[in-house]
Design an enzyme around this catalytic site. Structure first.
Site, short mmCIF file in Angstrom:
data_model
loop_
_atom_site.label_atom_id
_atom_site.label_comp_id
_atom_site.label_asym_id
_atom_site.label_seq_id
_atom_site.Cartn_x
_atom_site.Cartn_y
_atom_site.Cartn_z
N ALA B 28 51.37 52.86 53.09
CA ALA B 28 51.58 51.47 52.65
C ALA B 28 52.29 50.65 53.72
O ALA B 28 52.30 49.43 53.68
CB ALA B 28 52.36 51.46 51.34
N LYS B 29 52.88 51.33 54.71
CA LYS B 29 53.62 50.62 55.76
C LYS B 29 52.72 49.95 56.79
O LYS B 29 53.16 49.13 57.58
CB LYS B 29 54.57 51.59 56.46
CG LYS B 29 55.60 52.19 55.53
CD LYS B 29 56.38 53.34 56.20
CE LYS B 29 57.06 54.22 55.15
NZ LYS B 29 56.30 55.46 54.86
N CYS B 54 31.40 25.37 29.31
CA CYS B 54 32.22 24.53 28.43
C CYS B 54 31.43 24.08 27.20
O CYS B 54 30.20 23.93 27.25
CB CYS B 54 32.75 23.31 29.20
SG CYS B 54 34.27 23.64 30.12
N SER B 161 31.41 33.81 39.13
CA SER B 161 30.94 32.58 39.72
C SER B 161 31.39 31.36 38.91
O SER B 161 31.08 30.24 39.26
CB SER B 161 29.42 32.60 39.85
OG SER B 161 28.84 32.80 38.58
N HIS B 164 35.59 29.55 34.04
CA HIS B 164 35.72 29.44 32.58
C HIS B 164 35.93 30.85 32.01
O HIS B 164 35.20 31.77 32.37
CB HIS B 164 34.46 28.80 31.98
CG HIS B 164 34.64 28.38 30.56
ND1 HIS B 164 34.74 27.07 30.17
CD2 HIS B 164 34.81 29.11 29.43
CE1 HIS B 164 34.93 27.01 28.86
NE2 HIS B 164 34.99 28.25 28.40
N HIS B 166 35.46 34.04 30.47
CA HIS B 166 34.30 34.67 29.83
C HIS B 166 34.14 36.11 30.29
O HIS B 166 34.64 36.51 31.33
CB HIS B 166 33.01 33.89 30.13
CG HIS B 166 32.52 34.07 31.55
ND1 HIS B 166 33.12 33.48 32.64
CD2 HIS B 166 31.47 34.78 32.04
CE1 HIS B 166 32.46 33.81 33.75
NE2 HIS B 166 31.47 34.60 33.42
N GLN B 168 31.21 39.68 29.73
CA GLN B 168 29.79 39.98 29.56
C GLN B 168 29.58 41.27 28.78
O GLN B 168 30.49 42.09 28.65
CB GLN B 168 29.13 40.15 30.94
CG GLN B 168 29.19 38.95 31.84
CD GLN B 168 28.26 39.09 33.04
OE1 GLN B 168 27.09 39.44 32.89
NE2 GLN B 168 28.77 38.84 34.23
#
Ligand SMILES: O=P(O)(O)O[C@H]1O[C@H](CO)[C@@H](O)[C@H](O)[C@H]1O
Ligand SMILES: O=P(O)(O)O[C@H]1O[C@H](CO)[C@@H](O)[C@H](O)[C@H]1O
Lengths: 340, 340
Positions: B28-29, B54, B161, B164, B166, B168
């Protein structure tokens, strides 16, 4: 050609991993309003004083690079695997872990900061091939190393943090997941048929022709029937060889030639320096005979529609299966015409 | 706590998939000079006239969204899978393919364009949970559907993309790779022990405590021992349930509560709208008893160091195994303190 494969959703079987890819040929028409990548087409100087991979420059850890003239190999300064790390194992009910030792190296392909494999002469690519051979041999003979993974991440979109042409080798004591799968599938086939799985597949592809992009005396470049990435390709040696040490001098040059051909075609596809991760899958160096192995090199490029729109392997792909929109055959149609 | 796991490279076994993840705690360094992502923290309006999700707006295919008040479900306009597509199969030597049918839907979580699950009230998240239940039931009862994958891609970096809120659902006739693996592993364990693999694992985690982020009456949020993504988490019901239809009204609210807790914590981690792909793995709807299934929801967030630096799963990860730098326990340490 089976036209159903071009028209209807289906899944294709990957004979090397035993897994499936979902193909949705009709979906390429979907509009894109999502993230765009930056094009990495900017002109770079041949030598960048701030690059820690350029010849003569000082790396982050204070070491100075030699004034190398072609290929330069060094131990990764931030290696994910270490050769002297502690050996231990956790076997505690449903918690299961094993220590992993390894050696990680970086290979600069050229002192020229501005180049990529696509811009290099075949003879210079051949020097990279010879370095891979040498490293596979040296690392593979280490007692702690049972597998040597050679790969390249090209382009910022593929997590590459330095545009200087370079690749990596992560070698380790056990077989990683993907290699384990291919080891099993190839072995099962070889035991049954006494013949190379990939060799037999190659024969079938050479007859079908529709997924062949290019071939020379010793190699074929094709998009595998089960390709996942939009413009994925695979380089397969015609002779069944278990690792790259089996290449004759001539074959090694032929290998450099096909690398040159496909990387140049990629750059032309979207008129940009084409990002990808590439890697060579070959026989483990675990002391077994491994006669079932047929080595090959694959390119996994993320771009789908243009130099800025990539394929995202996200929700469905992470929880379900990899999924692609354009078919392997459509991708071949576009790449084939770009071979010089 | 086994401190070796915090200090040395090792691999951990995923009991649900049978695969391994490589962990390099010391890495991580490593400094980062690579690609940075854009922070998607901008203020959004509650209603965006150009958004096709919307309420009241017109979608790309010309259909108009109703003036929905909470959750709104519709068939994906660019579905990767179709219910009426042709059935065929290719079994030609080493070329193997099967047609795949399915139904893909989109679920708007809220009419409010500016919100994400993290900003929604528990009662409103519960409406999403009820919609998932309803859709799992409806889709699962279709004769062509044997598996229902519920998921969300959040954030542009995860291929989303449209901002809003949402998610699936892709439902299909066969089991995708990841589900197939979990089906096999859970079944083998259940047949041997007559007990739930994930249930027994959960007991062990509750005793170990170090990977538990939050629990309420019916659910535990933890980072699995074998987590791949830097801040990966899993929501597990305490009762062994094969699918979300088994939730009582109370449990469904509890589920909404844990979703709220973890998504809020994520947003606080890097003070940004935290991207991820999430998904629910549950019993196939294939008519089998599936008593070995213990459903769970996972979050796979890509960010590693900050709101702009993600973990790239590229070369080694694609050709070898997934690899992570910070350990699961370190990630838990950071997330736990952020739960409200
Ligand atoms: O369905 P969307 O949101 O258009 O698309 C997004 O999610 C899909 C399912 O994970 C992926 O196949 C796409 O690559 C991604 O961009
Ligand atoms: O080793 P690098 O170039 O610093 O890092 C890159 O390649 C590694 C191996 O594929 C990945 O683990 C990293 O996520 C990626 O950023």
């Amino acid at each position: 050609m089976n036209t159903d494969l071009q028209d209807y959703s289906h899944k294709r079987f990957n004979i090397l991993t035993g897994e499936w890819v979902l193909v949705s040929p009709h979906r390429a028409k979907r509009p894109w309003q999502g993230q765009n990548e930056e094009v990495s087409g900017e002109d770079r100087p041949s030598h960048d004083p701030s690059c820690y991979l350029c010849a003569g420059n000082t790396r982050i850890n204070g070491e100075q690079n030699p004034n190398y003239k072609d290929v330069f190999v060094f131990n990764n300064d931030f290696a994910a695997l270490q050769s002297n790390s502690k050996t231990f194992s956790v076997d505690d009910g449903l918690f299961k872990a094993e220590s992993e030792q390894g050696i990680c190296k970086v290979i600069c392909f050229s002192p020229d900061h501005s180049k990529s494999l696509a811009d290099m002469a075949v003879d210079d690519i051949n020097k990279v091939v010879e370095t891979w051979q040498n490293e596979y041999k040296i690392l593979g003979s280490e007692s702690i190393i049972n597998y040597v993974q050679i790969f390249e991440n090209k382009g910022a979109v593929m997590g590459c943090s330095n545009p200087h042409p370079h690749g990596q080798i992560w070698s380790q004591s056990t077989l990683p997941n993907e290699v384990e799968k291919k080891d099993k599938q190839q072995e099962a086939y070889f035991n049954k048929k006494q013949s190379s799985l990939l060799g037999d597949y190659l024969k079938q592809e050479l007859e079908a022709t529709e997924r062949i992009i290019y071939e020379n005396n010793h190699f074929v470049v094709l998009t595998p029937f089960w390709a996942v990435w939009p413009f994925e390709t695979m380089i397969v040696p015609k002779r069944a060889q278990k690792n790259i040490l089996e290449l004759s001098k001539n074959e090694s040059l032929s290998f450099a030639d096909v690398i040159s051909k496909i990387t140049k075609a990629y750059d032309k596809l979207f008129k940009s320096s084409f990002p990808y991760s590439s890697g060579i899958h070959q026989a483990p160096t675990n002391g077994r005979s491994n006669n079932h192995w047929h080595w090959h090199m694959s390119f996994y490029p993320p771009l789908l529609r243009s130099a800025t729109v990539k394929k995202f392997m996200v929700g469905y792909e992470m929880f379900g299966s990899p999924q692609r929109d354009i078919t392997a055959e459509q991708a071949v149609g576009r790449l084939k015409g770009l071979i010089e």
